[in-house]
Design an enzyme around this catalytic site. Structure first.
Site, PDB file in Angstrom:
ATOM      1  N   PRO A  13      -1.525   3.735   3.253  1.00  0.00           N
ATOM      2  CA  PRO A  13      -2.483   2.902   2.535  1.00  0.00           C
ATOM      3  C   PRO A  13      -3.076   1.758   3.360  1.00  0.00           C
ATOM      4  O   PRO A  13      -2.377   1.140   4.165  1.00  0.00           O
ATOM      5  CB  PRO A  13      -1.672   2.348   1.361  1.00  0.00           C
ATOM      6  CG  PRO A  13      -0.246   2.523   1.734  1.00  0.00           C
ATOM      7  CD  PRO A  13      -0.195   3.730   2.627  1.00  0.00           C
ATOM      8  N   ASN A  14      -4.346   1.536   3.142  1.00  0.00           N
ATOM      9  CA  ASN A  14      -5.131   0.451   3.740  1.00  0.00           C
ATOM     10  C   ASN A  14      -5.459   0.658   5.219  1.00  0.00           C
ATOM     11  O   ASN A  14      -6.184  -0.153   5.803  1.00  0.00           O
ATOM     12  CB  ASN A  14      -4.448  -0.920   3.532  1.00  0.00           C
ATOM     13  CG  ASN A  14      -4.341  -1.267   2.069  1.00  0.00           C
ATOM     14  OD1 ASN A  14      -5.332  -1.157   1.353  1.00  0.00           O
ATOM     15  ND2 ASN A  14      -3.167  -1.639   1.613  1.00  0.00           N
ATOM     16  N   ARG A  21      -9.660  -5.043   8.707  1.00  0.00           N
ATOM     17  CA  ARG A  21      -8.483  -5.595   8.030  1.00  0.00           C
ATOM     18  C   ARG A  21      -7.647  -6.443   8.999  1.00  0.00           C
ATOM     19  O   ARG A  21      -7.121  -5.918   9.975  1.00  0.00           O
ATOM     20  CB  ARG A  21      -7.643  -4.419   7.535  1.00  0.00           C
ATOM     21  CG  ARG A  21      -6.342  -4.791   6.938  1.00  0.00           C
ATOM     22  CD  ARG A  21      -5.458  -3.555   6.766  1.00  0.00           C
ATOM     23  NE  ARG A  21      -4.235  -3.941   6.131  1.00  0.00           N
ATOM     24  CZ  ARG A  21      -3.112  -3.245   6.173  1.00  0.00           C
ATOM     25  NH1 ARG A  21      -3.079  -2.084   6.816  1.00  0.00           N
ATOM     26  NH2 ARG A  21      -2.038  -3.683   5.581  1.00  0.00           N
ATOM     27  N   TYR A  26      -3.902  -6.229  13.263  1.00  0.00           N
ATOM     28  CA  TYR A  26      -4.043  -4.769  13.384  1.00  0.00           C
ATOM     29  C   TYR A  26      -5.085  -4.321  14.418  1.00  0.00           C
ATOM     30  O   TYR A  26      -5.275  -3.123  14.601  1.00  0.00           O
ATOM     31  CB  TYR A  26      -4.361  -4.163  12.013  1.00  0.00           C
ATOM     32  CG  TYR A  26      -3.251  -4.396  11.006  1.00  0.00           C
ATOM     33  CD1 TYR A  26      -1.989  -3.842  11.213  1.00  0.00           C
ATOM     34  CD2 TYR A  26      -3.443  -5.180   9.878  1.00  0.00           C
ATOM     35  CE1 TYR A  26      -0.956  -4.057  10.311  1.00  0.00           C
ATOM     36  CE2 TYR A  26      -2.417  -5.413   8.966  1.00  0.00           C
ATOM     37  CZ  TYR A  26      -1.182  -4.842   9.196  1.00  0.00           C
ATOM     38  OH  TYR A  26      -0.152  -5.051   8.309  1.00  0.00           O
ATOM     39  N   ASN A  75       2.538   6.794   9.864  1.00  0.00           N
ATOM     40  CA  ASN A  75       2.533   5.349   9.628  1.00  0.00           C
ATOM     41  C   ASN A  75       2.467   5.189   8.108  1.00  0.00           C
ATOM     42  O   ASN A  75       1.386   5.255   7.520  1.00  0.00           O
ATOM     43  CB  ASN A  75       1.331   4.682  10.299  1.00  0.00           C
ATOM     44  CG  ASN A  75       1.359   3.166  10.090  1.00  0.00           C
ATOM     45  OD1 ASN A  75       2.146   2.661   9.291  1.00  0.00           O
ATOM     46  ND2 ASN A  75       0.505   2.451  10.798  1.00  0.00           N
ATOM     47  N   ALA A  78       2.393   0.146   3.970  1.00  0.00           N
ATOM     48  CA  ALA A  78       3.217  -0.623   3.017  1.00  0.00           C
ATOM     49  C   ALA A  78       4.316   0.223   2.374  1.00  0.00           C
ATOM     50  O   ALA A  78       5.377  -0.300   2.005  1.00  0.00           O
ATOM     51  CB  ALA A  78       2.324  -1.236   1.945  1.00  0.00           C
ATOM     52  N   GLU A  99       8.057   7.563  13.342  1.00  0.00           N
ATOM     53  CA  GLU A  99       7.458   6.503  12.501  1.00  0.00           C
ATOM     54  C   GLU A  99       6.671   5.566  13.418  1.00  0.00           C
ATOM     55  O   GLU A  99       7.192   5.130  14.454  1.00  0.00           O
ATOM     56  CB  GLU A  99       8.600   5.754  11.809  1.00  0.00           C
ATOM     57  CG  GLU A  99       8.157   4.539  11.013  1.00  0.00           C
ATOM     58  CD  GLU A  99       9.370   3.740  10.476  1.00  0.00           C
ATOM     59  OE1 GLU A  99      10.522   4.240  10.561  1.00  0.00           O
ATOM     60  OE2 GLU A  99       9.147   2.620  10.018  1.00  0.00           O
ATOM     61  N   HIS A 101       4.073   2.088  13.764  1.00  0.00           N
ATOM     62  CA  HIS A 101       3.438   0.886  13.205  1.00  0.00           C
ATOM     63  C   HIS A 101       2.576   0.245  14.280  1.00  0.00           C
ATOM     64  O   HIS A 101       2.980   0.171  15.446  1.00  0.00           O
ATOM     65  CB  HIS A 101       4.479  -0.122  12.708  1.00  0.00           C
ATOM     66  CG  HIS A 101       5.331   0.441  11.625  1.00  0.00           C
ATOM     67  ND1 HIS A 101       4.869   0.602  10.340  1.00  0.00           N
ATOM     68  CD2 HIS A 101       6.584   0.945  11.651  1.00  0.00           C
ATOM     69  CE1 HIS A 101       5.817   1.169   9.616  1.00  0.00           C
ATOM     70  NE2 HIS A 101       6.867   1.391  10.387  1.00  0.00           N
ATOM     71  N   ARG A 108       7.633  -9.965  11.731  1.00  0.00           N
ATOM     72  CA  ARG A 108       6.755 -10.449  10.670  1.00  0.00           C
ATOM     73  C   ARG A 108       7.593 -10.927   9.479  1.00  0.00           C
ATOM     74  O   ARG A 108       8.705 -11.389   9.662  1.00  0.00           O
ATOM     75  CB  ARG A 108       5.767  -9.332  10.293  1.00  0.00           C
ATOM     76  CG  ARG A 108       4.911  -8.911  11.494  1.00  0.00           C
ATOM     77  CD  ARG A 108       3.883  -7.887  11.120  1.00  0.00           C
ATOM     78  NE  ARG A 108       2.975  -8.376  10.082  1.00  0.00           N
ATOM     79  CZ  ARG A 108       2.151  -7.595   9.385  1.00  0.00           C
ATOM     80  NH1 ARG A 108       2.117  -6.282   9.639  1.00  0.00           N
ATOM     81  NH2 ARG A 108       1.372  -8.106   8.459  1.00  0.00           N
ATOM     82  N   ARG A 112       9.148  -6.901   5.560  1.00  0.00           N
ATOM     83  CA  ARG A 112       8.684  -5.794   6.420  1.00  0.00           C
ATOM     84  C   ARG A 112       9.779  -5.299   7.355  1.00  0.00           C
ATOM     85  O   ARG A 112       9.628  -4.283   8.017  1.00  0.00           O
ATOM     86  CB  ARG A 112       7.473  -6.227   7.248  1.00  0.00           C
ATOM     87  CG  ARG A 112       6.237  -6.452   6.422  1.00  0.00           C
ATOM     88  CD  ARG A 112       5.022  -6.693   7.298  1.00  0.00           C
ATOM     89  NE  ARG A 112       4.054  -7.478   6.573  1.00  0.00           N
ATOM     90  CZ  ARG A 112       3.143  -6.964   5.743  1.00  0.00           C
ATOM     91  NH1 ARG A 112       3.055  -5.676   5.568  1.00  0.00           N
ATOM     92  NH2 ARG A 112       2.316  -7.760   5.098  1.00  0.00           N
TER      93      ARG A 112
HETATM   94  C1  DQA Z   1       1.962  -1.346   9.207  1.00  0.00           C
HETATM   95  C2  DQA Z   1       2.967  -2.461   8.876  1.00  0.00           C
HETATM   96  C3  DQA Z   1       3.227  -2.519   7.379  1.00  0.00           C
HETATM   97  O1  DQA Z   1       4.158  -3.548   7.074  1.00  0.00           O
HETATM   98  C4  DQA Z   1       1.930  -2.810   6.639  1.00  0.00           C
HETATM   99  O2  DQA Z   1       2.138  -2.802   5.248  1.00  0.00           O
HETATM  100  C5  DQA Z   1       0.815  -1.910   7.022  1.00  0.00           C
HETATM  101  C6  DQA Z   1       0.678  -1.478   8.410  1.00  0.00           C
HETATM  102  C7  DQA Z   1       1.567  -1.330  10.705  1.00  0.00           C
HETATM  103  O3  DQA Z   1       1.018  -0.329  11.138  1.00  0.00           O
HETATM  104  O4  DQA Z   1       1.777  -2.319  11.407  1.00  0.00           O
HETATM  105  O5  DQA Z   1      -0.044  -1.602   6.212  1.00  0.00           O
HETATM  106  O6  DQA Z   1       2.567  -0.096   8.924  1.00  0.00           O
END
Ligand code: DQA
Length: 148
Positions: A13-14, A21, A26, A75, A78, A99, A101, A108, A112
């Site tokens: 998501p996002n 963003r 990011y 990835n 959230a 995984e 990120h 952070r 997280r």
């Molecule tokens: C993320 C880190 C997560 O905590 C966050 O919610 C994201 C992106 C990252 O790629 O750094 O949406 O997965």
């Protein structure tokens, strides 16, 4: 000739908002730019690549559990910190996975620092920006070369 191995990349998501963003966290690259480079790396490595982005936990579970791939790069965004459903689907299909990120989740907010998927994947790459994905793809391809 041996059939190509297939790697699935899931962006949670996002991540469709990358570039706009919170660029300080990011980065400035958008998802298309990252995916374009991933596609080039896959061509170079001779692997088949499918890329999927969704903001919906259920769609991510459905895509993971189709199981029509040899290696998963995910990835979970959230959902990393909340999703028992995604964790369970990784366990259910039992495919090797990394995984990823973009940010360093251990640097952070406290919430997280907990990932529900880290202990069911081969490894984690966190905090290297878009390079986290590129290295994961390189790692997946080398893993498949030495395990098939
Ligand atoms: C993320 C880190 C997560 O905590 C966050 O919610 C994201 C992106 C990252 O790629 O750094 O949406 O997965």
């Amino acid at each position: 000739m041996k059939p190509k191995s297939k790697i699935l990349i899931i962006h949670g998501p996002n991540l469709h908002l990358l570039g706009k963003r919170e660029p300080d966290i990011y980065g400035k690259l958008n998802l298309d730019e990252i995916n374009h480079k991933l596609t080039r790396i896959a061509e170079d490595k001779g692997v088949e690549l499918e890329i999927f982005q969704s903001n919906s936990e259920g769609e991510i579970v459905n895509t993971i559990t189709k199981g029509n791939y040899d290696f998963l790069i995910i990835n979970p965004a959230a959902y990393t910190h909340t999703s028992v459903a995604i964790r369970d689907s990784l366990l259910a299909v039992g495919k090797p996975a990394i995984e990823v990120h973009i940010s360093n989740i251990y640097k952070r907010e406290e919430f997280r620092k907990k990932s529900l998927v880290s202990d069911v994947v081969i490894g984690i790459i966190s905090g290297l920006g878009a390079l986290s994905y590129y290295l994961a793809l390189q790692g997946a391809s080398e893993y498949l070369d030495s395990n098939s």
